[in-house]
Scaffold this active site. Structure first.
Site, PDB file in Angstrom:
ATOM      1  N   SER A   1       0.842  -1.429  -0.038  1.00 40.70           N
ATOM      2  CA  SER A   1       0.076   0.221  -0.005  1.00 40.70           C
ATOM      3  C   SER A   1       0.882   1.262   0.008  1.00 40.70           C
ATOM      4  CB  SER A   1      -0.952   0.070   1.289  1.00 40.70           C
ATOM      5  OG  SER A   1      -1.898  -0.988   1.086  1.00 40.70           O
TER       6      SER A   1
ATOM      7  N   LYS B   1       0.189   3.346  -2.677  1.00 38.63           N
ATOM      8  CA  LYS B   1      -1.200   4.219  -3.099  1.00 38.63           C
ATOM      9  C   LYS B   1      -1.024   5.792  -2.932  1.00 38.63           C
ATOM     10  CE  LYS B   1      -3.636   0.223  -1.318  1.00 38.63           C
ATOM     11  NZ  LYS B   1      -4.563  -0.519  -0.274  1.00 38.63           N
TER      12      LYS B   1
ATOM     13  N   TYR C   1      -4.642  -3.593  -9.532  1.00 40.45           N
ATOM     14  CA  TYR C   1      -4.482  -3.257  -8.160  1.00 40.45           C
ATOM     15  C   TYR C   1      -3.537  -4.319  -7.601  1.00 40.45           C
ATOM     16  CZ  TYR C   1      -5.480  -3.342  -2.908  1.00 40.45           C
ATOM     17  OH  TYR C   1      -5.167  -2.948  -1.798  1.00 40.45           O
TER      18      TYR C   1
ATOM     19  N   TYR D   1      -3.886   4.093   8.365  1.00 39.69           N
ATOM     20  CA  TYR D   1      -5.163   3.518   8.788  1.00 39.69           C
ATOM     21  C   TYR D   1      -5.739   3.745  10.195  1.00 39.69           C
ATOM     22  CZ  TYR D   1      -3.426   0.977   4.610  1.00 39.69           C
ATOM     23  OH  TYR D   1      -2.681   0.537   3.552  1.00 39.69           O
TER      24      TYR D   1
ATOM     25  N   VAL E   1       1.652  -3.574   3.822  1.00 41.08           N
ATOM     26  CA  VAL E   1       1.598  -4.570   4.426  1.00 41.08           C
ATOM     27  C   VAL E   1       2.683  -5.536   4.046  1.00 41.08           C
ATOM     28  CG1 VAL E   1      -0.635  -5.062   5.117  1.00 41.08           C
ATOM     29  CG2 VAL E   1       0.113  -6.047   2.997  1.00 41.08           C
TER      30      VAL E   1
HETATM   31  N1  GLN Z   1      -2.231  -5.766  -1.228  1.00 42.22           N
HETATM   32  C1  GLN Z   1      -2.727  -5.363   0.094  1.00 42.22           C
HETATM   33  C2  GLN Z   1      -4.261  -5.683   0.203  1.00 42.22           C
HETATM   34  O1  GLN Z   1      -5.025  -5.420  -0.610  1.00 42.22           O
HETATM   35  C3  GLN Z   1      -2.403  -4.375   0.448  1.00 42.22           C
HETATM   36  C4  GLN Z   1      -2.755  -3.682   1.842  1.00 42.22           C
HETATM   37  C5  GLN Z   1      -1.531  -3.075   2.524  1.00 42.22           C
HETATM   38  O2  GLN Z   1      -0.457  -2.924   2.120  1.00 42.22           O
HETATM   39  N2  GLN Z   1      -2.327  -2.183   3.618  1.00 42.22           N
HETATM   40  O3  GLN Z   1      -4.818  -6.250   1.144  1.00 42.22           O
END
Ligand code: GLN
Length: 303
Positions: A63, A66, A188, A239, A257
């Site tokens: 993420s 993003k 994605y 988050y 993550v």
């Molecule tokens: N690819 C992960 C997911 O969709 C990304 C989530 C993250 O890094 N917080 O769950």
């Protein structure tokens, strides 16, 4: 200040905190990563990149991507994005389904998974190839033309991506997707599976510390747009732990993550830290610890 010595000290002091976390295993390919890896890099405005530990080792950006996707959409589409996604902290886990139904398919912010799917959907409409556009940007800004997708991680997430598929289908049912669900999900998982090192990511993020100016001096974002992205990173980038991250670190940050966190030091540079073991909110335990120690020792924060 001897920044190299500081990064070395932070690596030694922070890496052991990984023992308090757990590597993400809901994407099986990520569970194979060595939890003892630790890297930290600082890219400065004058073009230097310093690092310690595994700062040259590529990892799954997940993420962290993003923040870059948001920049590319805002650069092309400006304020129109905010009709389809909000900019409030969600107070819920990044892959939560429940809020999306109450709020009629409009994700709380662009950094939870539902919001990131909207970014990709919009970039597909604006640029044709969302993943390709982002990958080219990251290659140019980092100077590493080898930046690419780990196809094993992408396939692993695709095979276990039922929650993201549910989010995308729900948004489609509300009329909030422009492209086919399958296309959006494919871009994605490949975006999340891009691999970059701490050094690559810190360099690639410098436009966020430099009021929207790219490495070649051209303008990606207006000063105001760069401010807005940093603000959303501060309030939503980690988050439902964004309040605690702001309290401890005092910088705009975006986690993933894979264990990476990108943090912006306005007008000074960009820090990137990597340690795969995560807390319950999906943020790197040792990574947050290192950033907390960095801003506490240097006094370099936005506050
Ligand atoms: N690819 C992960 C997911 O969709 C990304 C989530 C993250 O890094 N917080 O769950």
């Amino acid at each position: 200040m001897d920044l190299q010595a500081l990064l070395d000290d932070l690596a030694t002091e922070s890496a052991p905190f990984a023992a308090q976390g757990k590597v993400a295993d809901y994407i099986p390919a990520l569970a194979a990563v060595d939890p003892e890896r630790f890297g930290i890099a600082l890219a400065t405005m004058d073009g230097r990149v310093l690092g310690s530990g595994d700062w040259r080792v590529p990892f799954s950006v997940q993420s962290v991507s993003k923040a870059f996707a948001l920049a590319l959409v805002l650069a092309r589409d400006g304020e129109a994005l905010w009709r389809r996604v909000g900019r409030e902290p969600s107070g819920n886990p990044f892959n939560s389904l429940v809020q999306l139904e109450y709020e009629k398919g409009i994700p709380r912010n662009p950094f939870i998974n539902a919001g990131a799917l909207i970014l990709i959907d919009r970039l597909l409409s604006l640029a044709g190839d969302s993943l390709g556009t982002l990958r080219t940007f990251l290659r140019e800004e980092s100077g590493n033309h080898g930046v690419d997708v780990d196809v094993e991680v992408a396939a692993s997430e695709a095979a276990h991506g039922h929650r993201n598929a549910a989010l995308a289908h729900f948004m489609a049912s509300c009329g909030n997707l422009e492209n086919p669900v399958e296309t959006v999900l494919d871009h994605y998982v490949r975006q999340c599976a891009l691999t970059m090192s701490c050094g690559d990511l810190a360099k690639a993020g410098l436009f966020l510390a430099n009021h929207g100016l790219r490495a070649d001096g051209s303008r990606l974002l207006t000063r105001s747009e760069a401010k807005r992205i940093n603000s959303i990173m501060l309030t939503c980038g980690t988050y439902d732990a964004a309040g605690d991250f702001a309290y401890r670190v005092g910088l705009p940050g975006k986690s993933g993550v894979g264990g990476g966190i990108l943090a912006v030091l306005p007008e000074r540079g960009v820090l990137c830290v990597w340690s795969p073991a995560l807390d319950a909110h999906g943020n790197s335990v040792a990574g947050v610890e290192a950033l907390d120690r960095f801003t506490t020792r240097t006094g370099w924060s936005v506050f």
